[in-house]
Design an enzyme around this catalytic site. Structure first.
Site, mmCIF file in Angstrom:
data_model
loop_
_atom_site.group_PDB
_atom_site.id
_atom_site.type_symbol
_atom_site.label_atom_id
_atom_site.label_comp_id
_atom_site.label_asym_id
_atom_site.label_seq_id
_atom_site.Cartn_x
_atom_site.Cartn_y
_atom_site.Cartn_z
ATOM 1 N N LYS A 149 0.854 -1.183 0.000
ATOM 2 C CA LYS A 149 0.000 0.000 0.000
ATOM 3 C C LYS A 149 0.900 1.247 0.000
ATOM 4 O O LYS A 149 1.395 1.673 1.036
ATOM 5 C CB LYS A 149 -0.927 0.034 1.217
ATOM 6 C CG LYS A 149 -2.022 1.083 1.022
ATOM 7 C CD LYS A 149 -2.490 1.735 2.286
ATOM 8 C CE LYS A 149 -1.540 2.724 2.828
ATOM 9 N NZ LYS A 149 -1.270 3.898 1.982
ATOM 10 N N GLU A 156 9.734 1.410 10.687
ATOM 11 C CA GLU A 156 10.811 2.350 10.348
ATOM 12 C C GLU A 156 10.189 3.735 10.340
ATOM 13 O O GLU A 156 9.450 4.086 9.427
ATOM 14 C CB GLU A 156 11.403 2.006 8.967
ATOM 15 C CG GLU A 156 12.185 0.720 8.943
ATOM 16 C CD GLU A 156 13.436 0.787 9.796
ATOM 17 O OE1 GLU A 156 13.844 1.890 10.205
ATOM 18 O OE2 GLU A 156 13.998 -0.284 10.078
ATOM 19 N N CYS A 165 13.949 10.738 6.300
ATOM 20 C CA CYS A 165 14.021 10.335 7.708
ATOM 21 C C CYS A 165 15.423 10.522 8.273
ATOM 22 O O CYS A 165 15.592 10.736 9.462
ATOM 23 C CB CYS A 165 13.596 8.883 7.856
ATOM 24 S SG CYS A 165 14.541 7.752 6.814
ATOM 25 N N GLU A 204 10.657 16.738 14.555
ATOM 26 C CA GLU A 204 11.140 16.380 13.222
ATOM 27 C C GLU A 204 10.542 17.395 12.256
ATOM 28 O O GLU A 204 9.314 17.461 12.100
ATOM 29 C CB GLU A 204 10.683 14.963 12.840
ATOM 30 C CG GLU A 204 11.220 14.544 11.486
ATOM 31 C CD GLU A 204 10.677 13.194 10.983
ATOM 32 O OE1 GLU A 204 9.491 12.905 11.215
ATOM 33 O OE2 GLU A 204 11.447 12.456 10.352
HETATM 34 P P1 NAD Z 1 2.724 8.783 7.301
HETATM 35 O O1 NAD Z 1 2.939 8.024 8.552
HETATM 36 O O2 NAD Z 1 1.723 9.868 7.290
HETATM 37 O O3 NAD Z 1 2.302 7.784 6.113
HETATM 38 C C1 NAD Z 1 3.046 6.616 5.825
HETATM 39 C C2 NAD Z 1 2.126 5.581 5.213
HETATM 40 O O4 NAD Z 1 1.177 5.144 6.184
HETATM 41 C C3 NAD Z 1 1.322 6.077 4.026
HETATM 42 O O5 NAD Z 1 1.241 5.049 3.052
HETATM 43 C C4 NAD Z 1 -0.054 6.330 4.638
HETATM 44 O O6 NAD Z 1 -1.109 6.269 3.706
HETATM 45 C C5 NAD Z 1 -0.139 5.208 5.628
HETATM 46 N N1 NAD Z 1 -1.082 5.386 6.732
HETATM 47 C C6 NAD Z 1 -1.555 6.536 7.252
HETATM 48 N N2 NAD Z 1 -2.373 6.267 8.301
HETATM 49 C C7 NAD Z 1 -2.412 4.922 8.435
HETATM 50 C C8 NAD Z 1 -3.063 4.039 9.352
HETATM 51 N N3 NAD Z 1 -3.851 4.484 10.323
HETATM 52 N N4 NAD Z 1 -2.855 2.703 9.208
HETATM 53 C C9 NAD Z 1 -2.045 2.228 8.241
HETATM 54 N N5 NAD Z 1 -1.406 3.023 7.344
HETATM 55 C C10 NAD Z 1 -1.591 4.361 7.445
HETATM 56 O O7 NAD Z 1 4.177 9.289 6.886
HETATM 57 P P2 NAD Z 1 4.574 10.260 5.707
HETATM 58 O O8 NAD Z 1 4.231 11.632 6.110
HETATM 59 O O9 NAD Z 1 4.047 9.748 4.428
HETATM 60 O O10 NAD Z 1 6.160 10.051 5.685
HETATM 61 C C11 NAD Z 1 7.024 10.842 6.382
HETATM 62 C C12 NAD Z 1 7.467 10.168 7.658
HETATM 63 O O11 NAD Z 1 8.070 8.906 7.371
HETATM 64 C C13 NAD Z 1 8.524 10.963 8.386
HETATM 65 O O12 NAD Z 1 8.271 10.959 9.759
HETATM 66 C C14 NAD Z 1 9.805 10.202 8.052
HETATM 67 O O13 NAD Z 1 10.842 10.400 8.979
HETATM 68 C C15 NAD Z 1 9.328 8.800 8.027
HETATM 69 N N6 NAD Z 1 10.246 7.944 7.245
HETATM 70 C C16 NAD Z 1 10.986 6.989 7.896
HETATM 71 C C17 NAD Z 1 11.896 6.220 7.185
HETATM 72 C C18 NAD Z 1 12.735 5.174 7.876
HETATM 73 O O14 NAD Z 1 13.277 4.291 7.203
HETATM 74 N N7 NAD Z 1 12.896 5.222 9.192
HETATM 75 C C19 NAD Z 1 12.036 6.422 5.814
HETATM 76 C C20 NAD Z 1 11.263 7.419 5.192
HETATM 77 C C21 NAD Z 1 10.360 8.151 5.925
#
Ligand code: NAD
Length: 487
Positions: free
Chosen positions: A179, A254, A288, A382
């Site tokens: 997804k 992650e 991230c 962040e």
């Molecule tokens: P987000 O958490 O808003 O979304 C991530 C994913 O989760 C999306 O596909 C979203 O549709 C889905 N999602 C949202 N609500 C959900 C729920 N209730 N249940 C299941 N899935 C759900 O994150 P974002 O804003 O898209 O990404 C940025 C964040 O990701 C930042 O905090 C960044 O640091 C982190 N990130 C971490 C890594 C790592 O490897 N540690 C890598 C890249 C990004």
């Protein structure tokens, strides 16, 4: 030249046993730099998730039974398809994700590395012969696939953050339901589906379902799904972890980072400020691993700040598809407002803007903040934007204390003229990853990647770690003949 997406009925459709109509509606994929509509993407609903996981569960045992070389060949062909079509992938990353071309090329290289490493997994040893507990008894521990793996990925590095879980999970005999985030549904989803379809992955083993929280939450608790590999924010990761925990599923989280770049007093400040600018501003700071806290010893702080600010002022910002720029747009207005709020609040609390601090639409100028203290928002939160907050410390001990003064624990970097000093410091930093004489943004497909604290649950991607993540142990014993027991 023909392209991977040509002639495929993917618009408004999802990839789930071929290209089928989506039931969650259709969403415009919008170019953040211009607002242009690039495509209409099909959105999955909860019923699509249930249908996909059931199909995946039915297809998975046949794939698990396939010999290793057969699975490896599919992964190798996927790498070849990506390599042959990389210009198409890069263009989508630039237009849909707002990446500059260098970031897009870097991301494709990373994805190729993941596919190459994953292609080597199926032909590695997959267990141990254990000592016999009785004469004539054979005892083995072997790695078996989990079944169906649900992968939930974000928009910032959409291709690599999908592939780094999809590829090893498939290689090790699992089926996958992916997804991707809706904002980068093509580069993190549709193109991944086409990649494996063109590579000849048998039907039913990969399903790609763009959607928002609804389908994501449905996937997390779906009874056919054995594991969730989630990459995204800490806030959503908490919800996913809790839901997966209640359903007794394996979960890899992650999450976010608030990473320290420590500059010691013996560092080469030209190099250190370049590392600082790259670590803070690559992909507009939306990574991230972004260097979100620059912790500098006081004797070199003013010079570091001056050099960093000068670099920031020289970086052009604009449309990465049509212009020669170093920074593209932020992904959306919500993200822009989040970045701007943190900058305003930090300045109101006493920080000084040495570069940037302004924006036009989604184009945020690379920003350097001086006089930042650990109580200010730019230090605590962040930011996920092109902002380098600089904190001055007296000595190394204070640098370590300030670096560790966060609940996050993804990555840290140290700049020093003395590698031994850096090595010693690395042991005192509470992060999953440390780089000495480097910046914070690094990823090798064969190195264990992951964070501690609220950056994740310590799961790891990367060759050996992928075995730990995407398989489980099965203990099997054999006797030539069964024997009776006292009862
Ligand atoms: P987000 O958490 O808003 O979304 C991530 C994913 O989760 C999306 O596909 C979203 O549709 C889905 N999602 C949202 N609500 C959900 C729920 N209730 N249940 C299941 N899935 C759900 O994150 P974002 O804003 O898209 O990404 C940025 C964040 O990701 C930042 O905090 C960044 O640091 C982190 N990130 C971490 C890594 C790592 O490897 N540690 C890598 C890249 C990004």
């Amino acid at each position: 030249m023909s392209e991977l997406l040509d002639g495929v009925p993917w618009r408004g459709a999802i990839y789930s046993g071929g290209w089928v109509p989506a039931h969650g509606g259709v969403l415009d994929s919008v170019e953040p730099a211009t607002g242009a509509v690039l495509a209409e993407v099909g959105l999955a609903d909860e019923a699509d998730v249930a249908a996909a996981t059931a199909r995946a569960a039915a297809a998975q045992p046949g794939w698990a039974a396939a010999i290793g070389p057969e699975r490896a060949a599919v992964l190798r062909r996927a790498a070849a398809v990506l390599s042959d079509n990389r210009a198409e992938f890069e263009r989508w990353l630039v237009r849909e994700g707002g990446a500059v071309p260098g970031k897009a090329a870097f991301e494709v290289d990373l994805a190729l590395g993941e596919l190459w490493e994953a292609a080597a997994l199926p032909t590695q040893p997959w267990g141990h012969l254990l000592p016999a507990s009785e004469p004539g008894r054979e005892s083995v521990a072997r790695r078996v696939p989990l079944g169906v793996v649900g992968v939930i990925s974000p928009w910032n590095f959409p291709l690599i953050l999908s592939i780094r879980a999809v590829a090893p999970a498939l290689a090790l005999g699992n089926a996958v339901v992916l997804k991707p985030d809706v904002q980068t549904a093509v580069s993190g989803g549709t193109l991944v589906a086409r990649l494996f379809e063109a590579a000849g992955l048998p039907d039913g083993l990969l399903h790609v379902l763009p959607g928002d929280a609804g389908p994501g939450a449905a996937l997390t608790v779906d009874p056919h799904v054995a594991m969730i590999a989630f990459t995204g924010s800490t806030a959503v990761g908490r919800e996913v972890g809790a839901a997966a925990g209640r359903a007794l599923k394996r979960v890899s989280l992650e999450l976010g980072g608030n990473n320290a770049l420590i500059v010691l007093d013996d560092a080469d400040l030209d190099v250190a400020s370049s590392a600082g600018a790259w670590g803070a501003f690559l992909h507009q700071g939306q990574v991230c691993m972004t260097a979100g806290r620059h912790i500098v010893l006081e004797s070199v702080a003013e010079e570091y700040l001056g050099r960093l600010a000068k670099r920031a002022q020289g970086l052009p910002v604009g449309d990465p598809y049509t212009g020669q720029v170093a920074l593209g747009p932020l992904i959306n207005e919500r993200q822009r407002d989040h970045v701007d709020r943190i900058v305003r609040e930090t300045v109101a609390a006493g920080a000084e803007v040495r570069a940037g601090g302004t924006h036009e639409g989604l184009f945020y100028r690379p920003t350097v903040l001086a006089d930042v203290t650990p109580s200010m928002p730019a230090f605590r939160e962040e930011i996920f934007g092109p902002v380098a907050p600089v904190v001055v410390v007296r000595d190394e001990d204070e640098a370590v204390a300030v670096a560790n003064d966060t609940a996050y624990g993804l990555v840290a970097a140290v700049q020093t003229g003395s590698p031994e000093r850096g090595r010693e410091l690395a042991g005192r930093l509470r992060t999953g990853i440390v780089h000495i004489n480097d910046q914070t943004l690094n990823n090798d497909a064969y190195a264990p990647f992951g964070g501690t604290g609220v950056s994740g649950n310590g799961s790891r991607f990367g060759t050996q770690s992928s075995w730990d993540e995407f398989t489980q142990w099965q203990w099997v014993t054999f006797r030539e003949q069964a024997h009776a027991f006292p009862f």
